[in-house]
Design an enzyme around this catalytic site. Structure first.
Site, PDB file in Angstrom:
ATOM      1  N   LYS A 148       0.881  -0.828   0.428  1.00 49.42           N
ATOM      2  CA  LYS A 148       0.246   0.135  -0.626  1.00 49.42           C
ATOM      3  C   LYS A 148       0.873   0.965   0.019  1.00 49.42           C
ATOM      4  CE  LYS A 148      -3.639   2.710   2.917  1.00 49.42           C
ATOM      5  NZ  LYS A 148      -4.537   2.443   3.957  1.00 49.42           N
ATOM      6  N   SER A 189      -9.399   2.320   3.374  1.00 49.46           N
ATOM      7  CA  SER A 189      -8.472   2.436   2.901  1.00 49.46           C
ATOM      8  C   SER A 189      -7.689   2.095   1.916  1.00 49.46           C
ATOM      9  CB  SER A 189      -7.183   4.215   3.687  1.00 49.46           C
ATOM     10  OG  SER A 189      -6.975   3.514   3.925  1.00 49.46           O
ATOM     11  N   SER A 231      -9.365  -0.051   7.926  1.00 48.36           N
ATOM     12  CA  SER A 231      -8.761   0.333   6.226  1.00 48.36           C
ATOM     13  C   SER A 231      -8.390  -1.375   5.607  1.00 48.36           C
ATOM     14  CB  SER A 231      -8.298   1.628   6.112  1.00 48.36           C
ATOM     15  OG  SER A 231      -8.654   2.290   6.717  1.00 48.36           O
TER      16      SER A 231
END
Length: 471
Positions: A82, A158, A182
């Site tokens: 990420k 996220s 997330s």
């Protein structure tokens, strides 16, 4: 393994194939890169792909396997990262136009460094909303990320890019972060597996501006793969002053047995509303635990919705992220992020400390609750995935609610308490959208949570169903 598509294999299956010399890390990496080139334009899961970076690591791994000397637990397995986690020599832009990609990038985050130590192949960096501020994935820098099960819908966030990549077969493993849900929100929306570990179990550096709400976790298609990745990234790193010692036993040796466990099922946590289709799937999943020998009963933990306190902590953290930006740079921010930053900057110290105190009380409540119950089961997210490019649904149960925190009542409480919480797929709605079951344990009971997730996955192998991307 002639004719087998490497992108359909789990990490454990890839490693078995390497060991039997039926596949090489180079072949697996080339297949993943080809699939990213073909599939990702529809998803926008990646913000950085560097084939030479990946292939160099794959060739080095292949040579180790040729000599019969694999370097670690993930040697040759493609993994995505990420774009919140820093990577040496490559930019970490966090979905923001306010970060200069030409900066020096001298370090790897602890979890990233552990991947390299174990021979993993970095396949690229995945998309995130700006500074990981919300529960969906779109940003001013990288645009809208989409769900492999229905590209008109969000994968959540996220860590939405990471989840979309895993679900779509664009690398079997991913690193994500979780400050309010997330990794769990996108796992539920994409039918994948994740764990938000006990805070400190996976070292996190640089420290998140969202403080002790933020965790690093594995994102995979199966529980076994999540356990394998956890075994790698839980190594101690002195840069994180809150890092815990490594677990005494590997997660990958879990038996998958829940017989005799005391399990509470709280379908609404005492305050949340749940879409009937999701509620039915989660209710059926709780019943599976009883079939497997657990003692399941309905019980709410006994706390009110802590959303106001979470938002004080979260919005204040967001304000900290942007405090040094110029007015011109602030003008480049996601408008929703600007709004919460402005609000977060206005909180008094007294208001902030009141939220901290109520967070401690929430932790006390859950600590006592787990003296009676070994595990807590809830929905992960109360609704299926909704339209991509929106912070919240336009209609339906949570239509027009505003902030993302309004439709994620099951995730952020356990960031506040720092407990381990997994999400595993528990079925599909009539529209073919995944739903997630959340399995929560007391702090430091990560192995118990993963053990329960494995038991459920074996009984209901929803992970075998794949998104309709190749038709």
């Amino acid at each position: 393994m002639t004719g087998t598509d490497p992108t359909g294999l789990t990490a454990t299956e890839l490693l078995d194939a390497y060991g039997r010399r039926e596949l090489t890390p180079v072949e697996a990496t080339e297949a993943v890169l080809e699939r990213i080139e073909r599939i990702d334009p529809r998803l926008n899961a990646f913000c950085l792909v560097d084939p030479e970076w990946s292939l160099e690591a794959a060739r080095t791994s292949a040579e180790r396997w040729r000599r019969g000397e694999p370097a670690g637990l993930l040697d040759g397995v493609p993994v995505s990262i990420k774009d919140i986690l820093i990577t040496k020599g490559r930019p970490t832009l966090r979905g923001s136009r306010t970060i200069d990609p030409g900066l020096d990038w001298p370090e790897d985050a602890p979890s990233v460094a552990r991947l390299y130590e174990h021979g993993a192949v970095p396949i690229g960096k995945t998309t995130t909303p700006e500074f990981a501020w919300k529960g969906v994935t779109d940003s001013p820098l990288t645009g809208v990320t989409r769900n492999p099960w229905d590209t008109a819908r969000t994968p959540g966030g996220s860590s939405g890019g990471a989840a979309a990549a895993v679900a779509a077969g664009l690398a079997p493993l991913a690193l994500g972060t979780d400050g309010g849900g997330s990794v769990r929100i996108p796992a539920a929306f994409t039918g994948t597996v994740t764990l938000k570990p006990t805070y400190g179990l996976v070292p996190h550096y640089p420290a998140s501006p969202f403080g002790t709400l933020a965790h690093v976790g594995p994102m995979t298609r199966t529980v076994r793969d999540a356990a394998l990745l956890l075994d790698v990234i839980t190594g101690f790193d002195g840069r994180d002053w809150s890092a815990l010692p490594p677990p005494r036993e590997p997660f990958s040796t879990l038996a998958g047995d829940v017989s005799g466990l005391r399990v509470a099922f709280s379908p609404e946590l005492g305050f949340a509303s749940v879409d009937p289709e999701v509620a039915a799937l989660v209710d059926a999943a709780a019943g599976v635990f009883a079939e497997l020998g657990a003692k399941v009963e309905r019980a709410d933990p006994g706390f009110a919705d802590p959303v106001e306190d979470f938002e004080v902590l979260w919005f204040a953290g967001a304000a900290k992220v942007v405090e040094n930006l110029t007015e011109e740079e602030r003008g480049k921010l996601d408008p929703g992020l600007r709004e919460i930053c402005d609000k977060g900057a206005q909180y008094s110290l007294s208001v902030y400390l009141d939220a901290v105190a109520r967070r401690r009380e929430l932790g006390r409540i859950m600590g006592l609750f787990h003296e009676e119950y070994d595990l807590l089961l809830t929905p992960t997210v109360p609704i299926p995935a909704f339209e991509a490019g929106r912070e919240s649904p336009a209609d339906g149960l949570y239509g027009g609610v505003g902030r993302w925190t309004a439709w994620t009542p099951f995730t952020y409480p356990f960031n506040m308490t720092q407990q381990p919480a997994a999400s595993v797929p528990c079925g599909f709605t009539p529209d073919g959208l995944p739903a997630g079951l959340q399995i929560v344990g007391p702090r430091h009971a990560d192995a118990r949570v993963m053990n329960a997730a494995l038991a459920y996955e074996r009984a209901r192998p929803w992970h075998e169903r794949r998104p309709p991307l190749d038709g």
